[in-house]
Write a protein that holds these residues in place. Sequence first.
Motif, PDB file in Angstrom:
ATOM      1  N   HIS A  38       0.798  -1.231   0.000  1.00 29.84           N
ATOM      2  CA  HIS A  38       0.000   0.000   0.000  1.00 29.84           C
ATOM      3  C   HIS A  38       0.831   1.282   0.000  1.00 29.84           C
ATOM      4  O   HIS A  38       0.500   2.240  -0.672  1.00 29.84           O
ATOM      5  CB  HIS A  38      -0.936   0.020   1.218  1.00 29.84           C
ATOM      6  CG  HIS A  38      -2.063  -0.959   1.130  1.00 29.84           C
ATOM      7  ND1 HIS A  38      -1.865  -2.316   1.103  1.00 29.84           N
ATOM      8  CD2 HIS A  38      -3.399  -0.767   1.051  1.00 29.84           C
ATOM      9  CE1 HIS A  38      -3.040  -2.920   1.019  1.00 29.84           C
ATOM     10  NE2 HIS A  38      -3.985  -2.005   0.984  1.00 29.84           N
ATOM     11  N   ILE A  82       1.370  -6.412  -4.788  1.00 32.94           N
ATOM     12  CA  ILE A  82       0.084  -6.362  -4.091  1.00 32.94           C
ATOM     13  C   ILE A  82      -0.228  -7.769  -3.577  1.00 32.94           C
ATOM     14  O   ILE A  82      -0.131  -8.751  -4.326  1.00 32.94           O
ATOM     15  CB  ILE A  82      -1.038  -5.881  -5.026  1.00 32.94           C
ATOM     16  CG1 ILE A  82      -0.670  -4.538  -5.672  1.00 32.94           C
ATOM     17  CG2 ILE A  82      -2.355  -5.773  -4.258  1.00 32.94           C
ATOM     18  CD1 ILE A  82      -1.642  -4.081  -6.737  1.00 32.94           C
ATOM     19  N   HIS A  95      -2.686  -9.582  -3.101  1.00 31.96           N
ATOM     20  CA  HIS A  95      -3.608 -10.464  -3.823  1.00 31.96           C
ATOM     21  C   HIS A  95      -3.079 -10.869  -5.197  1.00 31.96           C
ATOM     22  O   HIS A  95      -3.679 -11.691  -5.878  1.00 31.96           O
ATOM     23  CB  HIS A  95      -4.980  -9.808  -3.952  1.00 31.96           C
ATOM     24  CG  HIS A  95      -5.456  -9.267  -2.649  1.00 31.96           C
ATOM     25  ND1 HIS A  95      -5.478 -10.038  -1.513  1.00 31.96           N
ATOM     26  CD2 HIS A  95      -5.871  -8.038  -2.272  1.00 31.96           C
ATOM     27  CE1 HIS A  95      -5.893  -9.294  -0.500  1.00 31.96           C
ATOM     28  NE2 HIS A  95      -6.132  -8.079  -0.940  1.00 31.96           N
ATOM     29  N   ASP A 151      -7.429  -7.402   4.672  1.00 35.68           N
ATOM     30  CA  ASP A 151      -7.677  -6.596   3.480  1.00 35.68           C
ATOM     31  C   ASP A 151      -8.923  -7.135   2.795  1.00 35.68           C
ATOM     32  O   ASP A 151      -9.025  -8.328   2.548  1.00 35.68           O
ATOM     33  CB  ASP A 151      -6.471  -6.714   2.542  1.00 35.68           C
ATOM     34  CG  ASP A 151      -6.517  -5.653   1.466  1.00 35.68           C
ATOM     35  OD1 ASP A 151      -5.759  -4.688   1.561  1.00 35.68           O
ATOM     36  OD2 ASP A 151      -7.339  -5.789   0.524  1.00 35.68           O
ATOM     37  N   HIS A 178     -10.092  -7.117  -0.150  1.00 39.24           N
ATOM     38  CA  HIS A 178     -10.042  -7.756  -1.475  1.00 39.24           C
ATOM     39  C   HIS A 178      -9.416  -9.149  -1.461  1.00 39.24           C
ATOM     40  O   HIS A 178      -9.082  -9.705  -2.514  1.00 39.24           O
ATOM     41  CB  HIS A 178      -9.372  -6.829  -2.483  1.00 39.24           C
ATOM     42  CG  HIS A 178     -10.226  -5.630  -2.744  1.00 39.24           C
ATOM     43  ND1 HIS A 178     -10.017  -4.438  -2.101  1.00 39.24           N
ATOM     44  CD2 HIS A 178     -11.335  -5.474  -3.500  1.00 39.24           C
ATOM     45  CE1 HIS A 178     -10.954  -3.583  -2.473  1.00 39.24           C
ATOM     46  NE2 HIS A 178     -11.777  -4.180  -3.313  1.00 39.24           N
ATOM     47  N   SER A 193      -3.667  -2.012  -9.841  1.00 39.87           N
ATOM     48  CA  SER A 193      -4.452  -2.507  -8.708  1.00 39.87           C
ATOM     49  C   SER A 193      -4.611  -4.019  -8.721  1.00 39.87           C
ATOM     50  O   SER A 193      -4.330  -4.687  -9.720  1.00 39.87           O
ATOM     51  CB  SER A 193      -5.847  -1.862  -8.633  1.00 39.87           C
ATOM     52  OG  SER A 193      -6.765  -2.581  -9.430  1.00 39.87           O
ATOM     53  N   CYS A 194      -5.123  -4.534  -7.596  1.00 40.44           N
ATOM     54  CA  CYS A 194      -5.313  -5.981  -7.480  1.00 40.44           C
ATOM     55  C   CYS A 194      -6.479  -6.458  -8.337  1.00 40.44           C
ATOM     56  O   CYS A 194      -6.671  -7.654  -8.507  1.00 40.44           O
ATOM     57  CB  CYS A 194      -5.502  -6.383  -6.029  1.00 40.44           C
ATOM     58  SG  CYS A 194      -6.876  -5.574  -5.204  1.00 40.44           S
ATOM     59  N   CYS A 197      -4.675   3.303  -6.474  1.00 46.16           N
ATOM     60  CA  CYS A 197      -5.926   2.643  -6.108  1.00 46.16           C
ATOM     61  C   CYS A 197      -6.460   3.251  -4.818  1.00 46.16           C
ATOM     62  O   CYS A 197      -7.656   3.431  -4.670  1.00 46.16           O
ATOM     63  CB  CYS A 197      -5.715   1.151  -5.943  1.00 46.16           C
ATOM     64  SG  CYS A 197      -7.177   0.323  -5.341  1.00 46.16           S
ATOM     65  N   LEU A 198      -5.579   3.541  -3.861  1.00 42.70           N
ATOM     66  CA  LEU A 198      -6.050   4.240  -2.674  1.00 42.70           C
ATOM     67  C   LEU A 198      -5.101   5.312  -2.200  1.00 42.70           C
ATOM     68  O   LEU A 198      -5.324   5.939  -1.169  1.00 42.70           O
ATOM     69  CB  LEU A 198      -6.401   3.275  -1.525  1.00 42.70           C
ATOM     70  CG  LEU A 198      -5.344   3.022  -0.441  1.00 42.70           C
ATOM     71  CD1 LEU A 198      -5.949   2.370   0.749  1.00 42.70           C
ATOM     72  CD2 LEU A 198      -4.210   2.299  -1.035  1.00 42.70           C
TER      73      LEU A 198
HETATM   74  S1  SF4 Z   1      -7.792  -2.624  -3.438  1.00 46.87           S
HETATM   75 FE1  SF4 Z   1      -6.168  -1.266  -4.034  1.00 46.87          FE
HETATM   76  S2  SF4 Z   1      -5.239  -0.713  -2.107  1.00 46.87           S
HETATM   77 FE2  SF4 Z   1      -6.424  -2.549  -1.706  1.00 46.87          FE
HETATM   78  S3  SF4 Z   1      -4.994  -4.244  -2.026  1.00 46.87           S
HETATM   79 FE3  SF4 Z   1      -6.018  -3.864  -3.969  1.00 46.87          FE
HETATM   80  S4  SF4 Z   1      -4.651  -2.507  -5.060  1.00 46.87           S
HETATM   81 FE4  SF4 Z   1      -4.062  -2.422  -2.921  1.00 46.87          FE
END
Ligand code: SF4
Lengths: 199, 468
Positions: B63, B107, B109, B128, B130, B345-346, B409-410
């Motif tokens: 992150h 990341i 995931h 997390d 996701h 992103s994931c 992504c964040l």
């Molecule tokens: S949603 Fe975004 S911030 Fe969360 S793990 Fe996936 S890529 Fe990273």
Amino acid sequence: MSLAKITSVTGRGVCVPGADIDTDRIIPARFMKCVTFDGLGEFAFYDERKKADGSDKPHPLNDPRFKGASILLSGSNFGCGSSREHAPQSLYRFGFRAVIAESFAEIFFGNSITLGMPCVTLPRAELQALAAVIEKDPKAEIVVEVQNRKVICAGKSYVAGLPHSAHEALITGKWDAIADLLEGLPEVARVAASLPYAI
Amino acid sequence: MAKSLFEKVWDTHAVRTLPNGQTQLFVGTHLIHEVTSPQAFGMLRDLGLKVLYPKRTFATVDHIVPTNERAEPFSDPLADAMIKELRKNCRDFDITFFDLNSGKQGIVHIVGPEQGITQPGMTIACGDSHTSTHGAFGAIAFGIGTSQVRDVLATQTMALSKMKVCRINVDGKLGRGVYAKDVILHIIRELGVNGGLGFAYEYGGEVFDRFTMEERMTVCNMSIEGGARCGYVNPDDTTFAYLKGRLYCPKGAEWNRAVERWRATASDPGCKYDKVVNIRGEDISPTVTWGINPGQAIFIHENLPEPDSLPEKDRSTAREAFTHMKLKPGQPIKGTKVDVVFIGSCTNGRLSDLQEVARLVKGHHVKAGVKAIVVPGSQGVSKLAEEMGLADTFREAGFEWRGAGCSMCLAMNPDKLIGDQLCASSSNRNFKGRQGSPTGRTILMSPAMVAAAAVTGVVSDAREVFKN
Ligand code: SF4
């Protein structure tokens, strides 16, 4: 580990209206750069409460009439989005001890119970009625009766929703699961040994 | 009795029923990252507890890592403190850490599947939301809070209430230019952002049978955006072919036994579901969001809804969305000007996503005035993309090519929107403020649609922009 039995929460309320209030709004990601939860309280709803220059925006949590409120009211799907425990932690540290909403996102709900912060549901019309009461009289006392699954305010009693497992955990003082989980360790070892994968 | 994968995996991992009626569930594989784990280790130390099975936990940093310069100390002292804390915790408790110099960082995931840590029939947890991504392999995988990260570290278990199972069939065929991302955005639009509350989603049908693992991961990833704590696809030959030879997968004779076992974890024909939803692939068009939650989505050729035409419960959020997004009811979404485009992103930061974008943008150029960044999901993805020349294609087309991480992504790292910039993003959340600026605006879409926005400077139909 013995924890307090949480059978009821009494305090004044404040309503942050809206549906689908997500965890990014409860605590913006940039305030999660931390290695402890201390100090998160001041960042609750930060971007909703503060302008870019740090001055206050009109927001229920900035309204002096609701200062010191410890019961938060909101709409449906409250706490959706990420699994960040930072969200209920920041509410708790801001001073909230219970949340009443139309419905809750699952992970937020679980995280809140683990902190000993009851989250109970009321149907929309009753939530609106309750919000109207505190809007008229911000000093009105709200009692979240966890034990009886009731919310009481201004002489009226509302039937609240709280799933069995959370209800049980709160009223028996077992809202932090760790003690129960540790008790199961002998059986944990059995399951670990029976699994076909170890990695 | 015929059982679903969910029930089988739940039953093999259930330790006992807790006094409050929840299940003490064994977590076979635990993944951690720098944001939600430090407080958990803190609580562990406060209670004088140890990590029970350190070999079942894997760590990475994603992150907060900057994606342009990686030298330490990081310029942000808070970010620097977080990576150091994770490194120390992993050392103190003997946990495998895919650090920045490992070649395996990325990341969480993306790293789990890539290294073969994610396997069918497992229970997987990570601090997390996701984590649902890992369900693509036929694992029951869910996001947890920090206190539960502590619980898993200390006991390799957590307290959980059993979910119901909703089977989502997507049959038929997807049209040209319709991707896995469109499938999940469409599912969320149809079932709502809390339609999955209390459910595990089981995805299946002809479209999923044909999907690659990376496509299945894109869908499972966003299960949580539909309110479902986990989502999964039954394991099949596609799953096994993906896993074969990966670092943490069984080898030799062990491999054959594992495949046999994995195959048996798939849902039995005729098993009962608590709910079934049927969707036709032909009915799905490229989908984009217009609001402040992932369910506020429309097909690219549709006009923005009039709040009053929506169900009553959705109206107030819709009005709030229009105010935040500075869009008007009734107008087309096509042609909306974008300032920034983000691929990563994931959800969509895997090799196949980058391959598809590179294929499309070859011979095109990012529109003047648009900031365009491509962030590979892991160092593994980054290396392959460079070897295959994809990185060069991106640079030639005017994209910035970055290092692996969560990035915009964040926006917990330096990659952020400024002011009310509008971003066409391949990520998974369009919440207010999600991409780093409280007034920033996000439109979610597939990587191909992001590519189309990049070269035209406006929200566009990729099928019209790219003729190939
Ligand atoms: S949603 Fe975004 S911030 Fe969360 S793990 Fe996936 S890529 Fe990273």
